[in-house]
Design an enzyme around this catalytic site. Structure first.
Site, PDB file in Angstrom:
ATOM      1  N   TYR A  70       0.856  -1.178   0.000  1.00 22.26           N
ATOM      2  CA  TYR A  70       0.000   0.000   0.000  1.00 22.26           C
ATOM      3  C   TYR A  70       0.892   1.228   0.000  1.00 22.26           C
ATOM      4  O   TYR A  70       1.807   1.331   0.822  1.00 22.26           O
ATOM      5  CB  TYR A  70      -0.911   0.022   1.236  1.00 22.26           C
ATOM      6  CG  TYR A  70      -2.358   0.286   0.918  1.00 22.26           C
ATOM      7  CD1 TYR A  70      -2.730   1.411   0.184  1.00 22.26           C
ATOM      8  CD2 TYR A  70      -3.353  -0.575   1.359  1.00 22.26           C
ATOM      9  CE1 TYR A  70      -4.055   1.653  -0.110  1.00 22.26           C
ATOM     10  CE2 TYR A  70      -4.688  -0.338   1.077  1.00 22.26           C
ATOM     11  CZ  TYR A  70      -5.037   0.782   0.340  1.00 22.26           C
ATOM     12  OH  TYR A  70      -6.354   1.019   0.050  1.00 22.26           O
ATOM     13  N   GLU A  72      -0.232   4.940  -0.634  1.00 25.82           N
ATOM     14  CA  GLU A  72      -0.932   6.194  -0.911  1.00 25.82           C
ATOM     15  C   GLU A  72       0.020   7.375  -0.778  1.00 25.82           C
ATOM     16  O   GLU A  72       0.843   7.427   0.126  1.00 25.82           O
ATOM     17  CB  GLU A  72      -2.100   6.376   0.060  1.00 25.82           C
ATOM     18  CG  GLU A  72      -3.295   5.502  -0.238  1.00 25.82           C
ATOM     19  CD  GLU A  72      -4.477   5.820   0.657  1.00 25.82           C
ATOM     20  OE1 GLU A  72      -5.606   5.618   0.221  1.00 25.82           O
ATOM     21  OE2 GLU A  72      -4.241   6.265   1.805  1.00 25.82           O
ATOM     22  N   ASP A 216      -4.913  14.054 -25.633  1.00 25.40           N
ATOM     23  CA  ASP A 216      -5.204  12.675 -25.232  1.00 25.40           C
ATOM     24  C   ASP A 216      -4.472  11.789 -26.232  1.00 25.40           C
ATOM     25  O   ASP A 216      -4.990  11.442 -27.287  1.00 25.40           O
ATOM     26  CB  ASP A 216      -6.707  12.424 -25.254  1.00 25.40           C
ATOM     27  CG  ASP A 216      -7.069  11.053 -24.705  1.00 25.40           C
ATOM     28  OD1 ASP A 216      -6.150  10.228 -24.515  1.00 25.40           O
ATOM     29  OD2 ASP A 216      -8.270  10.791 -24.479  1.00 25.40           O
ATOM     30  N   THR A 242      -1.872   6.262 -22.246  1.00 30.50           N
ATOM     31  CA  THR A 242      -1.869   4.941 -21.638  1.00 30.50           C
ATOM     32  C   THR A 242      -0.467   4.350 -21.753  1.00 30.50           C
ATOM     33  O   THR A 242       0.342   4.790 -22.572  1.00 30.50           O
ATOM     34  CB  THR A 242      -2.875   4.000 -22.325  1.00 30.50           C
ATOM     35  OG1 THR A 242      -2.584   3.962 -23.727  1.00 30.50           O
ATOM     36  CG2 THR A 242      -4.296   4.460 -22.120  1.00 30.50           C
ATOM     37  N   LYS A 245      -1.089  -0.380 -25.194  1.00 28.98           N
ATOM     38  CA  LYS A 245      -1.154  -0.085 -26.620  1.00 28.98           C
ATOM     39  C   LYS A 245       0.242  -0.226 -27.237  1.00 28.98           C
ATOM     40  O   LYS A 245       0.957  -1.181 -26.926  1.00 28.98           O
ATOM     41  CB  LYS A 245      -1.785   1.273 -26.880  1.00 28.98           C
ATOM     42  CG  LYS A 245      -3.237   1.390 -26.349  1.00 28.98           C
ATOM     43  CD  LYS A 245      -3.853   2.693 -26.755  1.00 28.98           C
ATOM     44  CE  LYS A 245      -5.319   2.779 -26.339  1.00 28.98           C
ATOM     45  NZ  LYS A 245      -5.504   2.939 -24.883  1.00 28.98           N
ATOM     46  N   ARG A 251      -1.331  -2.444 -18.456  1.00 29.87           N
ATOM     47  CA  ARG A 251      -2.520  -1.609 -18.600  1.00 29.87           C
ATOM     48  C   ARG A 251      -2.503  -0.533 -17.525  1.00 29.87           C
ATOM     49  O   ARG A 251      -2.463  -0.820 -16.332  1.00 29.87           O
ATOM     50  CB  ARG A 251      -3.788  -2.459 -18.492  1.00 29.87           C
ATOM     51  CG  ARG A 251      -3.897  -3.521 -19.576  1.00 29.87           C
ATOM     52  CD  ARG A 251      -5.281  -4.123 -19.644  1.00 29.87           C
ATOM     53  NE  ARG A 251      -6.269  -3.130 -19.995  1.00 29.87           N
ATOM     54  CZ  ARG A 251      -6.520  -2.726 -21.258  1.00 29.87           C
ATOM     55  NH1 ARG A 251      -5.826  -3.239 -22.255  1.00 29.87           N
ATOM     56  NH2 ARG A 251      -7.441  -1.819 -21.491  1.00 29.87           N
TER      57      ARG A 251
END
Length: 432
Positions: A70, A72, A216, A242, A245, A251
């Site tokens: 974890y 954060e 984008d 991303t 691709k 991903r």
């Protein structure tokens, strides 16, 4: 259905062997499912423009112990203890991405391209602001104003389109709409536009309207990394992308911007739109960025484009209408109507023959076409000769000149000569 083992020794066994063999022993049902997916990928042609095959190294990072952590917050300012190694992994990912794309700041925590766009809007906009973006019927993404998406519910989107004859972006329309509506942001990018975008001209239009420019670049960013497409970073206030691709990473998403927007972007990702970072995915992004900085990746990116041009040309020769008359990228949009079949029906026929791709909107009213890409088959090692063969199979199936079962066997043979993970079946899986 295979039974899941609950023997007393399972707990110690799973901690001793965190690899594929443990999955096979502990949960053979899921092991069979994953093996089936590897078989599907290895025996069909992956022509979905948004998909690719990661390297075994990227897969290894995804299955690493960082999946347990974890984290954060950001390196040096986490909300959990024990993040020393996680901090190093994230810093490596950030520095590699900054060097790869020439960006002053990169946030690598976005879970997806859509969440990256959400954070970009959160950094620059307020609910009710006007945004100019490519209309969905012309190739805009859901995050570019769909009423089914947060973007269309929170912001007032105005859509620009393409020229009816050429299928190219109508830049004069973009300029006129920007002057008329004075948007707070202009978005350039598409899920199905196969040509390079003129980022400099979009910058000019945005400046004239007093708007921010958001690129984008989810689709072309891998080509940018390999020097096969223009880089939006010098022109846009924020670039969303991303990491899968063409880039061949896990991903996920990322955001690139200038130093002046760094704090706003970071706070828009965490804590505004996301919680804990997926550290195993960030480590895998770092691996992919490292791979993309090599001469081999540069060669790969240019071959992706060469293959797309060859495939587009061969499809046109066989009677399909190629939108915009060709492509500059990995992406091809075609209308199968000249062969007497509609887009959705065409996708079904091709799927039966083992050619996996998508439908997409076309510039023509109420028409659906086919969107395909060459990133995955190029990763497998295919070249222009294989693109010609794929086009022949493609057209043969759509014109009923080739029986789908016969085409399926040809596809299986072709895919078998270019396995995505050579030898993986004998080792029990791609991650073995």
């Amino acid at each position: 259905m295979a039974a899941v083992s609950h023997a007393p020794e399972t707990e110690s066994a799973r901690r001793q062997d965190p690899g594929p063999a443990a999955l096979r022993r502990q949960d053979p049902e899921l092991a069979d499912i994953l093996s089936g997916e590897l078989t599907r990928q290895s025996t069909t042609l992956q022509l979905i423009a948004a998909e690719n095959f990661t390297s075994p190294a990227v897969l290894a990072a995804l299955g690493s112990p960082l999946a347990n952590k974890y984290a954060e917050g950001y390196p040096g300012a986490r909300y959990h203890g024990g993040c020393e190694i996680a901090d190093v992994a994230e810093r490596v990912a950030v520095e590699r991405a900054k060097a790869l794309f020439g960006a002053e700041h990169v946030n690598v925590q976005s879970h997806s391209g859509s969440s990256a766009v959400l954070a970009a809007y959160a950094a620059l906009l307020r609910p009710g602001d006007t945004v100019l973006a490519m209309g969905l019927p012309f190739g805009g993404h859901l995050t570019h104003g769909s009423r089914e998406n947060f973007s269309g519910r929170w912001f007032d989107f105005v859509g620009y389109g393409v020229e009816a004859e050429s299928g190219l972006i109508d830049y004069e329309q973009v300029r006129a709409l920007a002057r008329a509506h004075r948007p707070k942001a202009v978005v350039c990018g598409s899920i199905s536009y196969p040509r390079h975008i003129d980022y400099a001209l979009f910058r000019e239009i945005a400046d004239e309207a007093g708007a921010h420019l958001i690129a984008d670049a989810a689709h072309p960013m891998g080509l940018v990394a390999g020097g096969a497409a223009p880089n939006p970073v010098p022109y846009a206030d924020i670039v969303c992308a991303t990491t899968h691709k063409v880039l061949r990473g896990p991903r996920g998403g990322m955001i690139l911007c200038g130093g002046g927007l760094a704090e706003r972007v970071d706070r828009a990702v965490f804590p505004f739109t996301q919680g804990g970072a997926q550290m195993h995915t960030i480590a895998a992004k770092a691996v992919a960025f490292g791979e993309a900085a090599t001469p081999a990746f540069t060669g790969y990116a240019h071959q992706v484009v060469a293959n797309a041009k060859a495939l587009a040309g061969a499809l046109a020769e066989r009677g399909l209408e190629v939108v915009t008359g060709g492509t500059d990228t990995h992406l091809i949009t075609v209308d199968p109507a000249p062969l007497g079949v509609e887009g959705r029906a065409a996708r079904g026929r091709l799927a039966a023959a083992g050619m996996v791709l998508d439908t997409c909107a076309l510039p023509h009213p109420d028409a659906r076409g086919l969107r395909l890409g060459t990133a995955a088959v190029t990763t497998q090692g295919m070249g222009e000769a294989e693109m010609t063969r794929i086009a022949s199979l493609f057209a043969g199936v759509l014109t009923d000149e080739t029986d789908p079962r016969s085409a399926r066997e040809e596809v299986r043979e072709l895919a078998g000569r270019f396995p995505p993970y050579p030898g993986s079946e004998s080792r029990g899986g791609a991650g073995a």
